[in-house]
Design an enzyme around this catalytic site. Structure first.
Site, PDB file in Angstrom:
ATOM      1  N   GLU A  51       0.841  -1.210   0.000  1.00  0.00           N
ATOM      2  CA  GLU A  51       0.000   0.000   0.000  1.00  0.00           C
ATOM      3  C   GLU A  51       0.876   1.261   0.000  1.00  0.00           C
ATOM      4  OE1 GLU A  51      -4.037  -1.002   2.287  1.00  0.00           O
ATOM      5  OE2 GLU A  51      -2.240  -1.656   3.378  1.00  0.00           O
ATOM      6  N   GLU A  58      -3.628  -9.337   3.964  1.00  0.00           N
ATOM      7  CA  GLU A  58      -4.355  -8.968   5.182  1.00  0.00           C
ATOM      8  C   GLU A  58      -5.478  -9.957   5.514  1.00  0.00           C
ATOM      9  OE1 GLU A  58      -2.621  -5.018   3.805  1.00  0.00           O
ATOM     10  OE2 GLU A  58      -3.305  -6.906   2.920  1.00  0.00           O
TER      11      GLU A  58
HETATM   12  C1  LIG Z   1      -2.754  -1.611   7.063  1.00  0.00           C
HETATM   13  C2  LIG Z   1      -2.422  -2.872   6.367  1.00  0.00           C
HETATM   14  O1  LIG Z   1      -3.325  -2.979   5.327  1.00  0.00           O
HETATM   15  C3  LIG Z   1      -2.536  -4.092   7.170  1.00  0.00           C
HETATM   16  C4  LIG Z   1      -3.220  -3.960   8.421  1.00  0.00           C
HETATM   17  C5  LIG Z   1      -1.244  -4.868   7.173  1.00  0.00           C
HETATM   18  O2  LIG Z   1      -0.268  -4.497   6.622  1.00  0.00           O
HETATM   19  S1  LIG Z   1      -1.267  -6.332   8.027  1.00  0.00           S
HETATM   20  C6  LIG Z   1       0.325  -7.058   7.733  1.00  0.00           C
HETATM   21  C7  LIG Z   1       0.389  -7.629   6.367  1.00  0.00           C
HETATM   22  N1  LIG Z   1       1.663  -8.301   6.186  1.00  0.00           N
HETATM   23  C8  LIG Z   1       1.775  -9.626   6.202  1.00  0.00           C
HETATM   24  O3  LIG Z   1       0.805 -10.340   6.354  1.00  0.00           O
HETATM   25  C9  LIG Z   1       3.148 -10.232   6.038  1.00  0.00           C
HETATM   26  C10 LIG Z   1       3.454 -11.125   7.205  1.00  0.00           C
HETATM   27  N2  LIG Z   1       4.784 -11.682   7.126  1.00  0.00           N
HETATM   28  C11 LIG Z   1       5.066 -12.714   6.283  1.00  0.00           C
HETATM   29  O4  LIG Z   1       4.261 -13.196   5.516  1.00  0.00           O
HETATM   30  C12 LIG Z   1       6.456 -13.264   6.363  1.00  0.00           C
HETATM   31  O5  LIG Z   1       6.964 -12.997   7.617  1.00  0.00           O
HETATM   32  C13 LIG Z   1       7.413 -12.705   5.298  1.00  0.00           C
HETATM   33  C14 LIG Z   1       7.425 -11.244   5.292  1.00  0.00           C
HETATM   34  C15 LIG Z   1       6.993 -13.265   3.939  1.00  0.00           C
HETATM   35  C16 LIG Z   1       8.861 -13.222   5.630  1.00  0.00           C
HETATM   36  O6  LIG Z   1       8.813 -14.605   5.773  1.00  0.00           O
HETATM   37  P1  LIG Z   1      10.118 -15.407   6.342  1.00  0.00           P
HETATM   38  O7  LIG Z   1       9.753 -16.843   6.310  1.00  0.00           O
HETATM   39  O8  LIG Z   1      11.294 -14.939   5.616  1.00  0.00           O
HETATM   40  O9  LIG Z   1      10.301 -14.936   7.846  1.00  0.00           O
HETATM   41  P2  LIG Z   1       9.307 -15.090   9.067  1.00  0.00           P
HETATM   42  O10 LIG Z   1       9.824 -16.088  10.007  1.00  0.00           O
HETATM   43  O11 LIG Z   1       7.923 -15.253   8.580  1.00  0.00           O
HETATM   44  O12 LIG Z   1       9.413 -13.636   9.716  1.00  0.00           O
HETATM   45  C17 LIG Z   1      10.611 -13.219  10.342  1.00  0.00           C
HETATM   46  C18 LIG Z   1      10.251 -12.492  11.604  1.00  0.00           C
HETATM   47  O13 LIG Z   1       9.548 -11.292  11.261  1.00  0.00           O
HETATM   48  C19 LIG Z   1       8.313 -11.216  11.928  1.00  0.00           C
HETATM   49  N3  LIG Z   1       7.354 -10.530  11.044  1.00  0.00           N
HETATM   50  C20 LIG Z   1       7.115 -10.790   9.760  1.00  0.00           C
HETATM   51  N4  LIG Z   1       6.178  -9.950   9.263  1.00  0.00           N
HETATM   52  C21 LIG Z   1       5.835  -9.121  10.266  1.00  0.00           C
HETATM   53  C22 LIG Z   1       4.920  -8.029  10.391  1.00  0.00           C
HETATM   54  N5  LIG Z   1       4.182  -7.581   9.364  1.00  0.00           N
HETATM   55  N6  LIG Z   1       4.814  -7.427  11.591  1.00  0.00           N
HETATM   56  C23 LIG Z   1       5.562  -7.842  12.645  1.00  0.00           C
HETATM   57  N7  LIG Z   1       6.452  -8.890  12.605  1.00  0.00           N
HETATM   58  C24 LIG Z   1       6.582  -9.495  11.421  1.00  0.00           C
HETATM   59  C25 LIG Z   1       7.947 -12.684  12.178  1.00  0.00           C
HETATM   60  O14 LIG Z   1       7.054 -12.821  13.229  1.00  0.00           O
HETATM   61  C26 LIG Z   1       9.309 -13.279  12.509  1.00  0.00           C
HETATM   62  O15 LIG Z   1       9.596 -12.947  13.831  1.00  0.00           O
HETATM   63  P3  LIG Z   1      10.394 -13.913  14.740  1.00  0.00           P
HETATM   64  O16 LIG Z   1       9.679 -15.228  14.757  1.00  0.00           O
HETATM   65  O17 LIG Z   1      11.761 -14.050  14.124  1.00  0.00           O
HETATM   66  O18 LIG Z   1      10.398 -13.254  16.083  1.00  0.00           O
END
Ligand SMILES: C[C@H](O)[C@H](C)C(=O)SCCNC(=O)CCNC(=O)[C@H](O)C(C)(C)COP(=O)([O-])OP(=O)([O-])OC[C@H]1O[C@@H](n2cnc3c(N)ncnc32)[C@H](O)[C@@H]1OP(=O)([O-])[O-]
Length: 716
Positions: A103, A123
């Site tokens: 976004e 999301e």
């Molecule tokens: C307004 C807006 O519209 C809305 C409301 C939003 O935006 S909502 C949010 C939308 N975003 C998502 O859904 C993406 C979520 N993340 C992923 O899909 C994956 O993480 C990754 C990016 C593809 C990387 O995968 P990876 O396999 O390389 O590593 P990992 O082990 O998964 O992640 C490595 C470490 O990073 C942490 N982490 C990953 N994404 C994070 C996030 N968005 N926020 C906080 N922590 C996050 C995760 O918990 C882990 O922590 P720890 O365990 O090491 O302590």
């Protein structure tokens, strides 16, 4: 935070910094607001590039912040401010641009990505919707159809697909920041109006695409709120001016944010990551136990499970020796497996790994491998025979793993020369598709063996969960009371349809009786026979081994009804192998006769009672498993049920659900049902459940700590 630097040629570079995925935390948002202001005010700056540190653009909003009050500058006006900048702003996308990260990029005027980048609006998988303008800007950029697909599925797409859809302006194999800088220098001074997506008209929904989509999404979502809200947000985009559409997006997001489902899905997101940080009662754990590299492996037994395991291993590039002593089965497998491998590689967009599988009927041929997975028929004496043979054939130090779904791992270890190198690797059918892997450690399994199996699971793309060696391990141990309660409910008056409908209404893809018909009723029948609960010489009573027992499923099997494979089970199908379940009059007559034979009077049973008895019995066993230290924490159990047993993800998992219902309520209802059924031990509330209620029912995230403390003080 976000840093600011000025590059030669009057380009300002803004770098997001919040490892590991540069999530848009309050500090990062503040950093962006400050640096964009700076770029705006700097007369020497003619264009701006936004990038992320450490090879990742941005993983979206910071999910860790969702539990608390929202601090710092809000996302929507921050992105509006970027879009309004009168100097070209380009996003230089590397690694990932997901959720709020994409976004943010949609608020920029241009998007340049590295060819290996992944983009998406996931999301919906967190129980939310794109709440920073994504649901309004994306359809204006790529049209309703493509936006609908990306937003309701939450799938990640490649840079190549994003370019094709029109999300990206350029894809490069080179340094993406350099490319973006060169790009903005080239376009500096060009008009930006057409690059401000919020100002563009949204294509109208001419073919009522969204109405049709809403019907499909409601059917598919089985009670999940977010997919429906995503379509509603797109309906607003297609029918309202941008500002009003944004108002609708904000309204829908607020509702979702405060829903239990969003909390459940965010918990499931983190559970999937917590289980990777495994620990054993011995103190060994993921960060103090080294895994061994595996490049050569073997699979023994090429039935349905064995074939899937061979494919799952081969897809990682490991070379596999596939052994089957029965010639006919070997011939069939050597035909089927390469085709399965090709198909699965294609489905994952991977090239088929070259020549990494060799077939053999001779166990001698596994002498050079580093790890063996035994997947022969689920019979202890046969497995013991195989393990004895393996321990004499394999070179010292080879890890020996069993795909048993519940037999004693330590008994297998006892017949080998290195019991420390024996663990269970319990796959779920189909083994090359299902995400879950239970890694089962016995009292003698070495941390190195567990670490290696967990690492291998991750390489195969599995959600691997380390669990203790007990009958049925975690998943199947909890399934037993769930199945038994379902049978008792039939005795008392329910029908298979009523039980299944209640469970499917809750969100399970399939109710317990349809699921049993799919996996084959003979599987459970054989396990009950091996446990001495039924079979020749066992009296057909409703009490066995000192507890209530329902011979209903045995009698259905004795009638030759083994489920889909025979075209008849708890339902009837259009012949053997049929998939569509239809109510079968035979079952209703059989149930009435059974009740009459056992002087049981049928009563009407409400869906609430069906859910309570099936789910609370399962949950109660979950507490016993935590109490016995067979699972390290509730997240382990919940990941097992979400990724292996179809527990609806928007309910987080059995233990999370217990917390949402309220532990006091669960305890009270179990006591109620146990009072009514004192001959059913698995309804007797677990000590741990009582202890948690006694200390005020702390949130699920606190149970692991509580259990460890209680264990230290040997309260458990
Ligand atoms: C307004 C807006 O519209 C809305 C409301 C939003 O935006 S909502 C949010 C939308 N975003 C998502 O859904 C993406 C979520 N993340 C992923 O899909 C994956 O993480 C990754 C990016 C593809 C990387 O995968 P990876 O396999 O390389 O590593 P990992 O082990 O998964 O992640 C490595 C470490 O990073 C942490 N982490 C990953 N994404 C994070 C996030 N968005 N926020 C906080 N922590 C996050 C995760 O918990 C882990 O922590 P720890 O365990 O090491 O302590």
């Amino acid at each position: 935070m976000a840093t600011y630097s000025r590059l030669p040629g009057s380009v300002a570079l803004i770098t997001l910094q919040n490892p590991p995925v540069n999530a848009l935390s309050a500090a990062v948002r503040q950093g962006i607001v400050d640096t964009v202001q700076r770029a705006l005010k700097d007369p020497k700056v003619t264009s701006v590039v936004i990038c992320g540190q450490n090879g990742k653009f941005c993983g979206g909003a910071d999910i860790r912040e969702f539990a608390g009050p929202m601090l710092g500058p809000p996302l929507v006006p921050m992105i509006h401010a970027i879009e309004a900048v009168d100097k070209p702003v380009a996003a230089a996308i590397e690694g990932v641009a997901l959720g709020g990260g994409l976004e943010l990029a949609l608020g920029c005027h241009y998007r340049i990505a590295h060819s290996k980048a992944l983009l998406g609006l996931p999301e919906v998988t967190l129980g939310l919707l794109p709440g920073a303008g994504g649901s309004q800007r994306l359809p204006r950029l790529i049209g309703l159809t493509a936006a609908l697909d990306l937003i309701t599925t939450g799938r990640h797409i490649s840079a190549a697909e994003a370019l094709k859809l029109g999300i990206l302006d350029q894809v490069t194999d080179n340094n993406v920041v350099d490319q973006a800088v060169e790009f903005v220098r080239r376009v500096a001074g060009q008009p930006l109006d057409s690059r401000r997506l919020s100002t563009l008209p949204c294509p109208p929904d001419v073919d009522s695409l969204l109405d049709k989509a809403m019907v499909k999404v409601r059917q598919r979502s089985r009670g999940a709120l977010a997919p429906v809200a995503c379509v509603q947000a797109l309906m607003a985009a297609a029918s309202l001016p941008y500002t009003q559409g944004m108002e609708k997006e904000r309204e829908l997001l607020t509702t979702l944010f405060n829903s239990g489902q969003a909390r459940a899905l965010q918990y499931a997101f983190f559970s999937q990551r917590v289980v990777g940080k495994w620990s054993l009662p011995s103190g060994a754990s993921w960060d103090n136990s080294a895994a061994r590299p595996i490049s050569k492996a073997a699979v023994i037994g090429l039935g349905t499970m064995g074939r899937g395991i061979v494919v799952a291993l081969a897809l990682t590039g490991i070379s596999v020796v596939a052994v089957e002593t029965q010639e006919k089965q070997l011939a069939e497998a050597s035909q089927a497996v390469p085709a399965m491998l090709q198909r699965e590689a294609g489905r994952r967009g991977l090239a088929t790994p070259p020549g990494v599988i060799s077939f053999s009927s001779n166990l001698q041929d596994v002498s050079e491998v580093e790890l063996v997975i035994e997947a022969v028929f689920e019979d202890m004496s046969l497995k013991l025979q195989v393990f004895r043979h393996l321990t004499s054939v394999c070179r010292p130090g080879t890890l020996l793993c069993s795909n048993t779904s519940g037999l004693d791992i330590d008994q297998l270890a006892a017949v080998t020369q290195s019991p420390g190198l024996v663990v269970g690797m319990h796959f779920f059918a189909p083994a090359h598709v299902m995400k879950l892997l239970e890694v089962v450690y016995g009292p003698r399994s070495s941390p190195e063996a567990v670490a290696t199996a967990m690492q291998l699971g991750k390489r195969m793309g599995k959600v691997s969960v380390a669990v203790g060696n007990c009958p049925g391990f975690v998943g199947n141990r909890m399934l037993k009371p769930y199945l038994e309660q379902a049978n008792f409910l039939l005795e008392e008056g329910a029908t298979p349809q009523q039980v299944d409908e209640a469970l499917e209404e809750f969100g399970f893809p399939m109710g317990v009786f349809r699921m049993s018909d799919l996996s084959g009723l003979d599987v459970g029948w054989r396990i009950r026979k091996e446990a001495g609960l039924t079979g020749p010489g066992v009296e057909s009573t409703r009490t066995r081994q000192g507890r209530r027992y329902s011979p209903l499923p045995d009698q259905v099997c004795e009638a030759g009804r083994l489920g889909q494979k025979t075209g008849r089970g708890w339902y009837q199908y259009d012949g053997p192998g049929g998939r569509v379940a239809r109510s079968d009059p035979w079952v209703h007559i059989f149930l009435e006769a059974y009740r009459a034979e056992h002087d049981l009077v049928a009563r009407s049973i409400a869906p609430e009672e069906i859910l309570e008895r099936c789910l609370y019995a399962l949950i109660n066993e979950g507490f016993n498993i935590l109490q016995d230290a067979m699972a390290a924490g509730p997240e382990d159990i919940d990941a097992i049920y979400v990724f292996g047993y179809g527990w609806p993800r928007h309910h987080g998992g059995p233990m999370f659900h217990a917390g949402q219902v309220g532990l006091g309520r669960i305890l009270e209802r179990l006591q109620h049902h146990h009072h009514n059924h004192p001959d059913v031990p698995h309804l007797k509330p677990s000590t741990l459940l009582r202890r948690l209620v006694a200390v005020g029912s702390p949130p699920v995230q606190k149970w692991r700590e509580f259990i460890n403390k209680e264990r230290v003080h040997s309260q458990l």
